[in-house]
Design an enzyme around this catalytic site. Sequence first.
Site, mmCIF file in Angstrom:
data_model
loop_
_atom_site.group_PDB
_atom_site.id
_atom_site.type_symbol
_atom_site.label_atom_id
_atom_site.label_comp_id
_atom_site.label_asym_id
_atom_site.label_seq_id
_atom_site.Cartn_x
_atom_site.Cartn_y
_atom_site.Cartn_z
ATOM 1 N N ASP A 1 0.810 -1.225 0.000
ATOM 2 C CA ASP A 1 0.000 0.000 0.000
ATOM 3 C C ASP A 1 0.848 1.282 0.000
ATOM 4 O O ASP A 1 0.303 2.379 0.103
ATOM 5 C CB ASP A 1 -0.943 -0.005 1.218
ATOM 6 C CG ASP A 1 -0.218 -0.271 2.525
ATOM 7 O OD1 ASP A 1 0.924 -0.748 2.502
ATOM 8 O OD2 ASP A 1 -0.806 0.006 3.591
ATOM 9 N N GLU B 1 11.893 -3.434 12.258
ATOM 10 C CA GLU B 1 13.016 -2.796 11.548
ATOM 11 C C GLU B 1 14.230 -2.720 12.460
ATOM 12 O O GLU B 1 15.350 -3.076 12.080
ATOM 13 C CB GLU B 1 12.648 -1.374 11.108
ATOM 14 C CG GLU B 1 11.388 -1.247 10.260
ATOM 15 C CD GLU B 1 10.116 -1.088 11.069
ATOM 16 O OE1 GLU B 1 10.141 -1.336 12.299
ATOM 17 O OE2 GLU B 1 9.073 -0.735 10.478
HETATM 18 N N1 UDP Z 1 0.027 -7.692 5.641
HETATM 19 C C1 UDP Z 1 0.026 -9.073 5.617
HETATM 20 N N2 UDP Z 1 -0.852 -9.736 6.435
HETATM 21 C C2 UDP Z 1 -1.730 -9.102 7.268
HETATM 22 C C3 UDP Z 1 -1.723 -7.696 7.290
HETATM 23 C C4 UDP Z 1 -0.829 -7.023 6.474
HETATM 24 O O1 UDP Z 1 0.785 -9.677 4.866
HETATM 25 O O2 UDP Z 1 -2.490 -9.779 7.978
HETATM 26 C C5 UDP Z 1 0.958 -6.949 4.764
HETATM 27 C C6 UDP Z 1 0.314 -5.790 3.998
HETATM 28 O O3 UDP Z 1 -0.128 -6.212 2.731
HETATM 29 C C7 UDP Z 1 1.436 -4.769 3.929
HETATM 30 C C8 UDP Z 1 2.242 -5.029 5.193
HETATM 31 O O4 UDP Z 1 1.941 -6.363 5.596
HETATM 32 O O5 UDP Z 1 2.256 -4.963 2.798
HETATM 33 C C9 UDP Z 1 1.925 -4.047 6.312
HETATM 34 O O6 UDP Z 1 0.550 -4.142 6.640
HETATM 35 P P1 UDP Z 1 -0.406 -2.857 6.800
HETATM 36 O O7 UDP Z 1 -0.318 -2.017 5.586
HETATM 37 O O8 UDP Z 1 -1.753 -3.379 7.185
HETATM 38 O O9 UDP Z 1 0.280 -2.169 8.054
HETATM 39 P P2 UDP Z 1 0.475 -0.628 8.368
HETATM 40 O O10 UDP Z 1 1.007 0.041 7.152
HETATM 41 O O11 UDP Z 1 -0.860 -0.102 8.744
HETATM 42 O O12 UDP Z 1 1.454 -0.655 9.481
HETATM 43 MN MN MN Z 2 0.463 -0.114 5.222
#
Ligand code: UDP
Ligand code: MN
Length: 315
Positions: free
Chosen positions: A167, A249
Amino acid sequence: MSYLKISVMKYLLALLCIIGILAMVLTKSKSPPYEPGHIEKTVKCKSDLMERRQLPTADPRPVLYVVTPTYRRVEQVAELTRLGQTLLTVPHLVWMVVEDADACSPHVAALLDRLGIPYVHLASAMPAQYRSERYVPRGVSNRRAAMTWLRDQSPQPTGVMYFLDDDNTIDIRLLEQMRHTKKVSMFPVGLVADYLVSSPIVQEGRVTGWFDGWIVDRQFPVDMAGFAVNLSLVMASDALMPYHAGYEEDKLLRAFGITMDEIEPLANQCTEILVWHTKTKKNQPPSLRREVASHPNSNIAALAENMERIAMATT
Ligand code: UDP
Ligand code: MN
């Protein structure tokens, strides 16, 4: 021994037992859930890398391995289409798409095939024990699977690895800059926490600290999209990202054993934002069965079927 002494000793013993039990419970609940001991299973769906030989060996530039975790949801194909079409414009790049799933999805496989980008498609589901955590380590099993693939299977284990969530939004100029990372490069990420940016602090060309709204006890308080690593570091250790939400990280970078002096600041000495931690509004998949039934002899049945195929609806 007097009756009094015996009862005092009984009480002391009982107290010791209670303290012991409490200590056990507390240490258990305090230890972060990133210890091994769970089942991790990676499925290799397909690697287009060798089959199409799309990486010309004559190209002297380091290869960029962009690791993207992804999971099934209404927005997934929109995200992967947008990001994939960005990455398509960058030569000498391998897109490692790793699904958080037990098996690879046909709609993700079809998208990767259609784009024609050199890719590696894997699936590695988050072990069930982490799903119920208060802070779920999202995308960790996926990234671990990608790092293991690079170590064990990569036909060309030189280049640079970069984590880019499905995203996020990236300016392709940053990808060209990070390609030349010697050890670890870092750069600002936009739309992170209160400052709407997370960045290294750079003084006279050196990283001296951190500009981030959530530093806490992190040694490297950076966003997942805020650093790139030369594969020589990945190959030289067996470090993996921990299942520790918020510290993924930091703990990985610590495990690589890098020093502040070794960090290469990019994006014009960390003065420009060339990558963003964008977030997409989440939607619920609608059930379109009744709508399909009320529009016979039209495109709507096929449209709903296609939406179901790409996880956008249930019928
Ligand atoms: N993701 C995943 N499994 C999950 C939730 C998220 O593989 O159950 C992936 C998601 O597609 C993204 C990354 O992990 O590439 C980070 O997730 P998210 O965008 O929901 O987290 P945020 O950006 O809100 O920290
Ligand atoms: Mn995200």
